[in-house]
Design a protein around this motif. Structure first.
Motif, PDB file in Angstrom:
ATOM      1  N   ASP A  19       0.803  -1.223   0.000  1.00 16.48           N
ATOM      2  CA  ASP A  19       0.000   0.000   0.000  1.00 16.48           C
ATOM      3  C   ASP A  19       0.836   1.273   0.000  1.00 16.48           C
ATOM      4  O   ASP A  19       0.302   2.365   0.184  1.00 16.48           O
ATOM      5  CB  ASP A  19      -0.922   0.001   1.220  1.00 16.48           C
ATOM      6  CG  ASP A  19      -1.908  -1.161   1.153  1.00 16.48           C
ATOM      7  OD1 ASP A  19      -2.352  -1.506   0.043  1.00 16.48           O
ATOM      8  OD2 ASP A  19      -2.217  -1.721   2.224  1.00 16.48           O
ATOM      9  N   VAL A  20       2.129   1.177  -0.208  1.00 13.02           N
ATOM     10  CA  VAL A  20       2.987   2.365  -0.220  1.00 13.02           C
ATOM     11  C   VAL A  20       2.747   3.146  -1.511  1.00 13.02           C
ATOM     12  O   VAL A  20       2.763   2.588  -2.600  1.00 13.02           O
ATOM     13  CB  VAL A  20       4.481   1.975  -0.098  1.00 13.02           C
ATOM     14  CG1 VAL A  20       5.372   3.175  -0.290  1.00 13.02           C
ATOM     15  CG2 VAL A  20       4.723   1.318   1.227  1.00 13.02           C
ATOM     16  N   GLN A  21       2.494   4.439  -1.354  1.00 14.77           N
ATOM     17  CA  GLN A  21       2.275   5.310  -2.510  1.00 14.77           C
ATOM     18  C   GLN A  21       3.568   6.080  -2.774  1.00 14.77           C
ATOM     19  O   GLN A  21       4.052   6.791  -1.908  1.00 14.77           O
ATOM     20  CB  GLN A  21       1.139   6.295  -2.209  1.00 14.77           C
ATOM     21  CG  GLN A  21      -0.178   5.645  -1.906  1.00 14.77           C
ATOM     22  CD  GLN A  21      -0.919   5.258  -3.169  1.00 14.77           C
ATOM     23  OE1 GLN A  21      -0.800   5.917  -4.184  1.00 14.77           O
ATOM     24  NE2 GLN A  21      -1.702   4.188  -3.094  1.00 14.77           N
ATOM     25  N   LEU A  22       4.118   5.933  -3.940  1.00 15.15           N
ATOM     26  CA  LEU A  22       5.322   6.685  -4.314  1.00 15.15           C
ATOM     27  C   LEU A  22       4.890   8.035  -4.852  1.00 15.15           C
ATOM     28  O   LEU A  22       3.893   8.145  -5.575  1.00 15.15           O
ATOM     29  CB  LEU A  22       6.129   5.915  -5.336  1.00 15.15           C
ATOM     30  CG  LEU A  22       6.705   4.584  -4.858  1.00 15.15           C
ATOM     31  CD1 LEU A  22       7.385   3.862  -6.014  1.00 15.15           C
ATOM     32  CD2 LEU A  22       7.687   4.813  -3.734  1.00 15.15           C
ATOM     33  N   PRO A  23       5.647   9.099  -4.538  1.00 18.42           N
ATOM     34  CA  PRO A  23       5.270  10.430  -5.070  1.00 18.42           C
ATOM     35  C   PRO A  23       5.419  10.453  -6.589  1.00 18.42           C
ATOM     36  O   PRO A  23       6.341   9.882  -7.142  1.00 18.42           O
ATOM     37  CB  PRO A  23       6.247  11.379  -4.383  1.00 18.42           C
ATOM     38  CG  PRO A  23       7.369  10.537  -3.891  1.00 18.42           C
ATOM     39  CD  PRO A  23       6.829   9.155  -3.737  1.00 18.42           C
ATOM     40  N   GLN A  24       4.464  11.097  -7.203  1.00 24.84           N
ATOM     41  CA  GLN A  24       4.499  11.256  -8.649  1.00 24.84           C
ATOM     42  C   GLN A  24       5.193  12.567  -8.984  1.00 24.84           C
ATOM     43  O   GLN A  24       4.776  13.629  -8.522  1.00 24.84           O
ATOM     44  CB  GLN A  24       3.078  11.246  -9.228  1.00 24.84           C
ATOM     45  CG  GLN A  24       2.305   9.967  -8.968  1.00 24.84           C
ATOM     46  CD  GLN A  24       2.913   8.786  -9.697  1.00 24.84           C
ATOM     47  OE1 GLN A  24       3.409   8.924 -10.821  1.00 24.84           O
ATOM     48  NE2 GLN A  24       2.886   7.632  -9.057  1.00 24.84           N
ATOM     49  N   GLY A  25       6.261  12.527  -9.661  1.00 21.24           N
ATOM     50  CA  GLY A  25       6.983  13.733 -10.016  1.00 21.24           C
ATOM     51  C   GLY A  25       7.066  13.884 -11.528  1.00 21.24           C
ATOM     52  O   GLY A  25       6.575  13.042 -12.267  1.00 21.24           O
ATOM     53  N   PRO A  26       7.673  14.973 -11.975  1.00 20.84           N
ATOM     54  CA  PRO A  26       7.805  15.167 -13.433  1.00 20.84           C
ATOM     55  C   PRO A  26       8.719  14.085 -14.006  1.00 20.84           C
ATOM     56  O   PRO A  26       9.680  13.656 -13.380  1.00 20.84           O
ATOM     57  CB  PRO A  26       8.441  16.546 -13.563  1.00 20.84           C
ATOM     58  CG  PRO A  26       9.026  16.860 -12.225  1.00 20.84           C
ATOM     59  CD  PRO A  26       8.270  16.059 -11.232  1.00 20.84           C
ATOM     60  N   ALA A  27       8.371  13.658 -15.158  1.00 22.77           N
ATOM     61  CA  ALA A  27       9.156  12.625 -15.847  1.00 22.77           C
ATOM     62  C   ALA A  27      10.422  13.238 -16.376  1.00 22.77           C
ATOM     63  O   ALA A  27      10.438  14.363 -16.874  1.00 22.77           O
ATOM     64  CB  ALA A  27       8.345  12.006 -16.979  1.00 22.77           C
ATOM     65  N   GLU A  28      11.517  12.519 -16.256  1.00 24.72           N
ATOM     66  CA  GLU A  28      12.780  13.015 -16.759  1.00 24.72           C
ATOM     67  C   GLU A  28      12.890  12.685 -18.236  1.00 24.72           C
ATOM     68  O   GLU A  28      12.449  11.664 -18.701  1.00 24.72           O
ATOM     69  CB  GLU A  28      13.932  12.352 -15.996  1.00 24.72           C
ATOM     70  CG  GLU A  28      14.001  12.822 -14.553  1.00 24.72           C
ATOM     71  CD  GLU A  28      15.216  12.234 -13.849  1.00 24.72           C
ATOM     72  OE1 GLU A  28      16.204  11.936 -14.528  1.00 24.72           O
ATOM     73  OE2 GLU A  28      15.140  12.077 -12.642  1.00 24.72           O
ATOM     74  N   SER A  29      13.536  13.584 -18.961  1.00 24.32           N
ATOM     75  CA  SER A  29      13.682  13.335 -20.386  1.00 24.32           C
ATOM     76  C   SER A  29      15.120  13.172 -20.785  1.00 24.32           C
ATOM     77  O   SER A  29      16.035  13.545 -20.179  1.00 24.32           O
ATOM     78  CB  SER A  29      13.038  14.418 -21.223  1.00 24.32           C
ATOM     79  OG  SER A  29      13.246  15.678 -20.719  1.00 24.32           O
TER      80      SER A  29
END
Length: 185
Positions: free
Chosen positions: A175-185
């Motif tokens: 049930d651990v939620q990982l933070p959603q961050g901007p995708a790296e390009s």
């Protein structure tokens, strides 16, 4: 409290007597599940001496209150443990030499006395502990095992069955939620 016999008492031959074995050691050695009942245990002793060797034939008896290992109900289990123990003079167990150092070390039925008395307390405690069966059960001699008998061990805790996925070492991370961050390009 000591459980001893003085060596000078063997002048007139064998010594036969009954002594109490106090039970204050039970809490430390057996925990909370085995409680002695009916006061101190009884130790019947018949000891005889030949030269400086004393042979003690003993019977330790008493009872424990505990839980049945099959149904969990409270039961009282009586026991009677008979054994023979030999006491040799001080320093007799140290026979010397590399090959003989452990000659007596592995024999639980031989120990040294101090030259003045034999002390049976620790030996009697060990035999009182060894008298407890691995899986004590309540048994009625007429009808057989208790009504709640099963082939499964008693469940003393939560009776909810475990989920199969909870057995995974990674179940806590499910049930651990990982933070959603901007995708790296």
């Amino acid at each position: 409290m000591k459980l001893t016999i003085r060596l000078d008492r063997f002048v007139d031959g064998p010594v036969t007597e009954e002594q109490p074995l106090t039970t204050e050691w039970c809490a430390e050695r057996l925990g909370e599940y085995f409680q002695p009942t009916n006061g101190p245990f009884k130790v019947q002793i018949k000891a005889r001496r030949a030269a400086d060797v004393v042979q003690a034939d003993c019977v330790v008896s008493g009872s424990y209150a505990l839980g049945c290992s099959k149904c969990g109900d409270d039961i009282t289990l009586g026991f009677e443990a008979a054994f023979t123990h030999r006491f040799v003079p001080p320093n007799s167990l140290d026979v010397g030499g590399d090959d003989l150092d452990d000659l007596f070390a592995d024999d639980p039925d031989i120990s040294a006395h101090d030259g003045a008395e034999i002390d049976l307390r620790s030996v009697c405690i060990e035999h009182a502990i060894l008298a407890i069966p691995f899986t004590p059960t309540c048994v009625d001699s007429v009808t057989g095992p208790c009504d709640k008998w099963s082939d499964e061990p008693a469940n003393f805790g939560d009776e909810m069955p475990e989920d199969e996925e909870d057995k995974s070492p990674f179940a806590a991370l499910r049930d651990v939620q990982l933070p959603q961050g901007p995708a790296e390009s």
